[in-house]
Scaffold this motif. Structure first.
Motif, short mmCIF file in Angstrom:
data_model
loop_
_atom_site.label_atom_id
_atom_site.label_comp_id
_atom_site.label_asym_id
_atom_site.label_seq_id
_atom_site.Cartn_x
_atom_site.Cartn_y
_atom_site.Cartn_z
N PRO B 33 18.87 0.16 4.43
CA PRO B 33 18.04 -0.99 4.77
C PRO B 33 17.45 -1.68 3.54
CG PRO B 33 16.97 1.08 5.39
CD PRO B 33 18.37 1.41 5.03
N PHE B 34 17.31 -0.96 2.42
CA PHE B 34 16.68 -1.56 1.25
C PHE B 34 17.66 -2.24 0.31
CE2 PHE B 34 13.35 1.88 1.99
CZ PHE B 34 12.72 1.07 2.91
N PHE B 35 18.93 -1.93 0.46
CA PHE B 35 19.93 -2.56 -0.39
C PHE B 35 20.98 -3.24 0.46
CE2 PHE B 35 18.04 0.77 -2.95
CZ PHE B 35 17.74 0.09 -4.11
N MET B 197 -0.91 -13.87 -3.23
CA MET B 197 -0.97 -12.72 -2.34
C MET B 197 -2.18 -12.83 -1.43
SD MET B 197 0.74 -9.80 -4.47
CE MET B 197 2.44 -10.15 -4.93
N LEU B 198 -3.09 -13.72 -1.74
CA LEU B 198 -4.25 -13.93 -0.88
C LEU B 198 -4.33 -15.42 -0.55
CD1 LEU B 198 -6.76 -11.65 -2.74
CD2 LEU B 198 -5.66 -11.20 -0.56
N SER B 201 -0.68 -18.22 3.26
CA SER B 201 0.48 -17.49 2.77
C SER B 201 1.64 -18.43 2.49
CB SER B 201 0.87 -16.41 3.75
OG SER B 201 0.74 -16.88 5.05
N LEU B 210 5.44 -11.04 1.82
CA LEU B 210 5.44 -10.92 3.26
C LEU B 210 6.75 -10.29 3.74
CD1 LEU B 210 4.04 -11.49 5.85
CD2 LEU B 210 4.97 -13.80 5.84
N GLN B 212 8.54 -8.27 2.14
CA GLN B 212 8.50 -6.84 1.85
C GLN B 212 7.68 -6.11 2.90
OE1 GLN B 212 5.70 -5.41 -0.97
NE2 GLN B 212 5.99 -3.60 0.27
N GLN B 213 6.52 -6.68 3.26
CA GLN B 213 5.65 -5.97 4.17
C GLN B 213 6.19 -5.93 5.58
OE1 GLN B 213 1.62 -7.32 3.59
NE2 GLN B 213 1.47 -5.99 1.80
N SER B 214 7.07 -6.87 5.91
CA SER B 214 7.65 -6.77 7.25
C SER B 214 9.08 -6.26 7.19
CB SER B 214 7.54 -8.12 7.97
OG SER B 214 7.89 -9.16 7.12
N PHE B 215 9.44 -5.66 6.08
CA PHE B 215 10.71 -4.98 5.93
C PHE B 215 11.93 -5.88 6.09
CE2 PHE B 215 7.56 -1.88 6.93
CZ PHE B 215 7.80 -0.91 5.98
N MET B 216 11.75 -7.19 5.80
CA MET B 216 12.90 -8.08 5.78
C MET B 216 13.51 -8.00 4.38
SD MET B 216 12.15 -9.50 8.78
CE MET B 216 12.49 -11.21 9.06
N MET B 220 13.41 -10.41 1.03
CA MET B 220 12.72 -10.02 -0.18
C MET B 220 13.64 -10.16 -1.40
SD MET B 220 11.40 -6.29 -1.24
CE MET B 220 13.05 -5.78 -1.58
N TRP B 221 14.88 -9.70 -1.24
CA TRP B 221 15.85 -9.84 -2.34
C TRP B 221 16.07 -11.31 -2.66
CZ3 TRP B 221 17.81 -6.65 -5.81
CH2 TRP B 221 17.78 -5.27 -5.58
N ILE B 224 13.17 -12.42 -4.70
CA ILE B 224 13.25 -11.91 -6.07
C ILE B 224 14.28 -12.71 -6.87
CG2 ILE B 224 13.98 -9.93 -7.46
CD1 ILE B 224 12.73 -8.12 -5.40
#
Ligand SMILES: Nc1ncnc2c1ncn2[C@@H]1O[C@H](COP(=O)(O)OP(=O)(O)OP(=O)(O)O)[C@@H](O)[C@H]1O
Ligand SMILES: Nc1ncnc2c1ncn2[C@@H]1O[C@H](COP(=O)(O)OP(=O)(O)OP(=O)(O)O)[C@@H](O)[C@H]1O
Ligand SMILES: [Mg+2]
Ligand SMILES: [Mg+2]
Lengths: 284, 259, 257, 309, 284
Positions: B33-35, B197-198, B201, B210, B212-216, B220-221, B224
């Motif tokens: 899931p992370f790659f 980050m604050l 958004s 965001l 990253q925090q919702s595991f998308m 996220m990639w 980056i």
């Protein structure tokens, strides 16, 4: 400064073809250094630039030869070819008949940019030691060589200083001392006395003649000072025009033990310097 | 000679292509899931940034970045000059400056929020304030290392004070000022992300966090990647500017090396 | 004598002035409880300094920053020498390095947190990532900046390639490496704290996060002050180290009249 | 029966479990389990560390950096929707059955939606076009408040969400920089004591009842440390029961953990520590998330998502 | 290089006490430059170091005076005092009777570190223009001044290059051209020809004599080259020992239009250079 009271440099102990074949010393038929039709071109293609086109001259063993010529003509380039730092583009330069293809072990070079050729992170003494490391000399000899070389250029007191703590003229003398400590058979110097005052310059010129006599060293000096060239040299190679070529090789016939005051006031001296001068002064 | 140039060019262009290809094929069937597969990342990249959120997020972030950086640059050089030329001022603020410099800019963001809120002003202020120091310190260093010889020349030829500042000190300190500006730009970039980050958004940094925090992870990639590309482009832009302004310095350095 | 005391007097004046301004602003209540009194912050700081958790957090922060810095320096110098010495390696890595160079560690923080979790390893990884590239680039610059005359000198005296690399190229690249380290040292600290603050890694960053989350502004400011002082110490230490190693370099020479 | 090398107990026969929490009041449960020696009874040595937020904890748990993490069900569902392999071990906090039917919702819900005393916002629908603070986007408070707005006939997409940490949020609410703040205890009671008005209790209205906060492990950890986790579950439920029965003692601990005065804790919601996790409660949240558009479709929960069921 | 065919520098138009009072030109009673009991100590307290102790000499209007002396004796220090860059510690230096307390407007200085005295960010021409800005000259004259100064040092072709693109000798000539374009009444030069080749050096020496004649400029030159000092100067100030003091002021009596070949081969030339040499050569 006391270069005039030069401590005697001990005879070198490195293997030397010269020392083993003393008969070749005076023979004029096998020149120590032989430059034949040497050419050097920097770059390639459109940007190429021919600095030296066709240069021929020889240096015999034990001779002092001076090279003079206008700025930018290619004197430094020539020396770098002789030292094996640049490959020749055509023609050849040879030592004792061997074509030079890399830095020859029997040669030392004193660079024009003396301040850039000293390592600023090493003290004067360590600068002298650096090239001697790979000779793996016994410690006593290492020390002795450095001591006598430093004494010869009058810098014994400065051996623990860093190059940048010294005046320009002192730095130049360190570079010369480094070459002396290396005990080369052939010493090549690029404007070695440019930054020293008149007195020191005279001392160093005399040191140069002395080591030639003591060790039968072969010495090649580039200089801008025509008086110096005439005073030092057995022969003066006058370079001219671009690309560089030999205008003339002037044989200097001045009596053997040269002296700053008397030699320079000889009429023959004046004649020789005028000859070189007029060669250089003619319109480019 | 020519062959070497061609070989270098091939190596230079070939390696990144090769690396990308390797990434593509190695990740093609990734179930981790992370790659996620590069293909998925690129699709998300296209969906997210081209041009859905371009205006609302990318331009917003870049606007803050440039505004903050510009303020930092002008103020940094100005304060630097005053500090360098007025010793009492230097003695007075030097320790404070070095103290503030050691504090991570990101740690200051909460303080800014409590002092000035979380709107655009907060973001620009934190970017500007954090990016100010590198430029300022470099300016002071640059001015103090202007060689005495040049200042003597200026005196012998009786240049006025204004001429001395504008025609001698400023250009002579320029190389150091520019390396300060380069660091400032990096800091500005970091704080740009952190400041998002604050608050609302919006912005690339906020969206990436965001994701990253919702595991998308694909998103996220993609974020980056976008941040990398932007950093790369901004850096190129800056280098072009530097090459133009400092052509004399770059040339003289190259000359010194080649001599 | 008098002249040498003056700078310190002015510095003290500057610090005192800043503290007074802070205290006045806080007393005037310009930012509500977000700006506590300077005096409150310092008393809070004193209590914080008495707790064990603070010292272990401080230790974690310093430990991570230093370890990562050492790793980055070692790897960076070796890679830099390699890249700087061989043209083909340089061309092969050029594009990748240029792409990665401007990418700050905070960009890959989300990824690092996902893969490594809120751990010391994550912080370590981020700091190494953040410091490695500048060190590599500077080392490459240093290798390339080696004076060709110095290199030629070594060659003309018959020194071998390895000897030249160790005794000529490395020392002359040292000032570049020194600059990189001076920039990297505070950066390492900053990234370590960021890794704690935003990624939940151990250390002072986490303490700041907790203080902030609890709305404990006095502790927050106290910790920020600790970070400022720590930053000063880091800068001082690198400067000192640099001065020792690079005493021969122009910027550190003591002028002998 | 997982008995890999990682299960091998230490020399003294105890197994170490690393647990991440986010440092909130309901941590009193796990703290009681440790303090009362319930873990030791199970041959466990539990190391508690504080993590920044639930997603970071989930990441750490799935990669094996820690063995268990605290997370509310929403981040868990987010992660499961992206195929992150996780298992629910035990309940950490939640609502009593039938809690949503009580009169005093704010006494059971530790989350709250607050507005200034004189605010024109009187019902969730009024939040349209207003700025509302949340601690994180797409997380529990945004989701639950969205549901309030939607159920009230409004459009959650029209709300201006602002990410703010609770103390900044409270301060911004007081100074009018945000129109409403969604907060968690102890900030809810702090906000009320500073003169703000509680508009709704979004948590209990969304979840209704059952476990919300969960102890979660990565699938690999479950395989390699099955026995230890079994022990953890037993110990936690024993502690949960104790906490529910000794509210004063638990609140005392909560005040310590969150560094808040005891009165403030006591004036807020009373925590509840469920003694089981029911799939139907999770599925309810799952369905709500999908309906609100936070998930494109409900996550297909694996049959064995709850450990030991 | 064609410095010998120097384009005539137009007469200066700046107000000049000299030009307006032609009678003082030859008067030896009011020296243009008057150095009396000058002393200079660097630093203070324990670290103080007296470089110059008690120096007295004068330079008349339109004279060329050369200063020679060993390296590190304090020649550069002396010039910096004269240029108003360092205050004298005691004694005084005066121009036309006015004590020098800051850079005097009628003076220009060519620095020893020529490569560090040019602005690397300005082209050659802009380097020349920089000090002229505040004179607010009409553009045509500005251009004309730069053009003729560059032509005089043989660098017309290099006006758009940057200093670091030039060889050392060329940079040195740019520094000289900058001083020429400024049209000072008193020109002070610190080892100005150290890095140029023999031919260019001769050309510049002759340029120096030419501008003295054309503009009645007063010129003070520090040099290490004794031949050069004798060739150029009306008087040679020989400095010696540390702290610096005047060993002797040698009056050079060589016929007026000097010429590189003929003047240098005069017996009187040899006599004069030997005199200076022997002054310098005596043990320190
Ligand atoms: N690496 C190089 N690449 C290209 N051209 C070069 C290079 N090195 C020197 N040259 C050019 O070759 C010419 C000769 O240079 P060289 O340094 O040999 O002159 P020189 O006779 O030693 O001059 P000087 O008396 O000023 O030292 C110059 O015009 C110079 O610009
Ligand atoms: N700013 C300074 N502070 C202290 N000492 C100085 C300073 N400048 C020069 N000196 C010292 O004064 C002495 C004279 O220096 P100066 O540069 O005047 O010598 P010089 O005669 O010009 O030598 P050279 O022929 O090498 O240029 C030197 O020993 C030098 O170390
Ligand atoms: Mg040369
Ligand atoms: Mg001098």
């Amino acid at each position: 400064m006391s270069a005039r009271q030069v401590p005697v440099l001990p005879t070198r102990n490195r293997k030397s073809t010269m020392a083993q074949q003393p008969e070749t010393r005076i023979s004029a038929t096998t020149p120590r250094l032989d430059v034949a039709h040497l050419a050097k071109t920097y770059g390639s293609g459109d940007k190429s630039r021919t600095v030296i086109e066709d240069l021929t001259f020889t240096v015999d063993a034990g001779e002092v030869v001076c090279i003079v010529g206008p700025s930018g003509v290619g004197k430094t380039t020539l020396l770098k070819c002789l030292a094996g730092l640049h490959p020749a583009s055509s023609g050849r330069a040879a030592i004792d008949g061997r074509t030079i293809s890399g830095p020859p072990p029997e040669m030392a070079l004193v660079f024009q940019d003396y301040n850039r050729s000293l390592m600023p992170w090493l003290t004067v003494r360590k600068n002298l030691v650096l090239p001697l490391r790979h000779l793996k000399l016994p410690p006593a000899e290492l020390k002795e060589r450095c001591d006598s070389a430093l004494a010869a250029v009058g810098l014994s007191h400065a051996d623990n200083q860093y190059p940048w703590q010294l005046s320009g003229g002192m730095q130049q003398r360190v570079a010369i001392a480094r070459a002396l400590a290396y005990r080369p058979e052939i010493l090549i110097m690029d404007e070695p006395f440019a930054s020293v005052d008149a007195q020191t310059r005279f001392d160093l010129e005399d040191l140069c003649l002395k080591i030639r006599n003591d060790f039968n060293m072969t010495i090649l000096v580039v200089t801008h000072d025509i008086d110096e060239a005439v005073y030092l040299a057995d022969r003066v190679v006058v370079l001219g025009s671009r690309p560089a070529r030999v205008l003339k090789v002037v044989d200097v016939e001045l009596p053997a033990p040269r002296d700053q005051i008397t030699t320079r006031s000889l009429p023959e001296f004046a004649r020789q310097r005028t000859e070189v001068l007029s060669l250089i002064k003619r319109p480019a | 000679m020519r062959n070497v140039a061609i070989r270098n060019w091939v190596i230079g262009a070939g390696t990144p292509v090769l690396l990308l290809a390797a990434w593509w094929f190695l990740s093609a069937n990734s179930a981790d899931p992370f790659f996620p597969p590069l293909e998925t990342i690129l699709i998300r990249f296209q969906e997210l940034w081209l041009f859905d959120h371009f205006q609302s997020d990318v331009l917003l972030s870049l606007g803050n970045l440039f505004l903050g950086f510009a303020i930092a640059a002008v103020a940094g050089i100005g304060v630097g000059f005053v500090t360098a030329l007025v010793p009492p001022a230097r003695w007075m603020i030097d320790p404070l400056i070095h103290f503030l410099r050691g504090i991570p800019p990101v740690a200051l963001v909460p303080i800014f929020i409590s002092l000035i809120g979380f709107g655009t002003q907060m973001r620009v202020t934190s970017i500007a304030l954090a990016a100010l120091f590198p430029t300022m310190i470099a300016t002071v260093d640059g001015i103090r290392s202007v060689s005495n010889d040049l200042m003597d020349v200026a005196r012998v030829y009786r240049l006025s004070r204004k001429e001395r500042v504008l025609n001698v000190l400023l250009p002579a300190a320029m190389p150091q000022i520019f390396s300060g500006l380069q660091v400032s730009l990096q800091v500005a970039f970091i704080v740009m992300i952190a400041s998002e980050m604050l608050g609302s958004s919006q912005g690339i940094g906020a969206m990436t966090l965001l994701a990253q925090q919702s595991f998308m992870t694909a998103d996220m990639w993609a974020g980056i990647l976008l941040l990398g590309v932007i950093g790369f482009l901004v850096n190129i832009l800056f280098s072009l500017l530097k090459r133009k302004v400092l052509s004399w310095y770059i040339g003289s350095r190259r000359m010194a090396r080649a001599a | 004598m008098k002249a040498s005391i003056r700078p310190y007097a002015f510095s003290a004046l500057g610090i005192a002035g800043a503290l007074v301004i802070w205290q006045v602003l806080a007393t005037a209540n310009v930012a509500g409880n977000a700006l506590p009194l300077a005096t409150t912050v310092f008393t809070t700081l004193a209590t914080i300094l008495g707790t064990g958790t603070f010292w272990s957090a401080l230790g974690a922060t310093i430990g991570i920053a230093l370890l990562a810095l050492a790793l980055a320096a070692l790897a960076g110098v070796v890679l830099g020498l390699l890249i700087g010495s061989f043209e083909s390696v340089r061309y092969a890595t050029l594009a990748v390095l240029e792409f990665l160079k401007p990418v700050p560690p905070i960009v890959i923080l989300p990824l690092a947190v996902l893969v490594l979790g809120p751990t010391a390893e994550m912080a370590l990884f981020l700091v190494v990532f953040g410091c490695l590239l500048p060190i590599i680039m500077q080392t490459v610059d240093g290798v390339q900046g080696t004076d060709p005359v110095a290199r030629d000198t070594a060659r003309s005296y018959g020194m071998g390639e390895g000897e030249i690399l160790a005794r000529v190229v490395l020392p002359s690249a040292m000032p570049y490496i020194g600059t990189a380290m001076r920039v990297a040292a505070p950066a390492a600290l900053v990234v370590t704290v960021v890794a704690g603050l935003l990624g939940g890694g151990p250390g002072l960053g986490q303490s700041i996060y907790q203080a902030q989350a609890a709305g404990d502004y006095a502790s927050l400011y106290g910790l920020v002050i600790v970070l400022g002082v720590l930053g000063l110490l880091f800068q001082g230490a690198t400067r000192l180290a640099e001065r020792r190693v690079l005493h021969w370099h122009e910027s550190y020479r003591e002028v002998v009249p | 029966g997982g008995s890999g090398p990682a299960t091998a107990p230490a020399a003294d026969g105890t197994t170490t479990l690393k647990v991440g929490t986010i440092g909130i009041g309901s941590d009193a449960g796990i703290r009681l389990a440790a303090d009362k020696g319930y873990f030791k009874e199970q041959g466990l040595n539990v190391e508690i560390s504080v993590i920044a937020n639930p997603p970071a904890g989930i990441a750490a748990a799935q990669s094996g950096q820690i063995d268990l993490t605290y997370t509310p069900s929403i981040p868990l569902l987010n992660a499961l929707s992206q195929n992150v392999p996780l298992k629910i071990i035990a309940a950490a906090d939640g609502y009593k059955d039938g809690a949503s039917e009580g009169a005093d919702l704010n006494r059971v819900d530790d989350t709250g939606l607050l507005v200034q005393q004189g605010s024109t916002i009187n019902r969730p629908k009024d939040l349209e076009g207003k700025s509302v603070s949340v601690p994180a986007r797409k997380a529990q408070l945004e989701v639950t408040v969205s549901k309030l707005v939607k159920d009230d006939g409004g459009d959650p997409a029209k709300v201006n969400w602002m990410v703010l940490d609770p103390s900044s949020a409270l301060q911004s609410l007081n100074s009018g920089r945000v129109d409403a703040a969604s907060l968690v205890a102890p900030f809810t009671s702090k906000a009320a004591s500073e003169g703000n008005r509680l508009l709704a209790s979004p948590g209990v209205e969304f979840f209704e009842q059952g476990a919300i906060g969960l102890w979660v492990s990565g699938a690999n950890t479950v395989k390699s440390k099955e026995k230890a986790l079994e022990g953890f579950k037993t110990a936690i439920y024993k502690a949960n029961a104790y906490a529910n029965g000794h509210i004063d003692e638990a609140q005392q601990l909560s005040a310590e953990i969150t560094k808040t005065p005891l009165e403030v804790v006591k004036s807020g919601a009373v925590n509840y520590w469920p003694e089981e996790v029911r799939l139907e409660d999770i599925e309810r949240a799952n369905k709500n998330l999908a309906e609100l558009g936070f998930l494109s479709a409900p996550v297909k929960l694996p049959a064995d998502v709850i450990f030991g069921k």
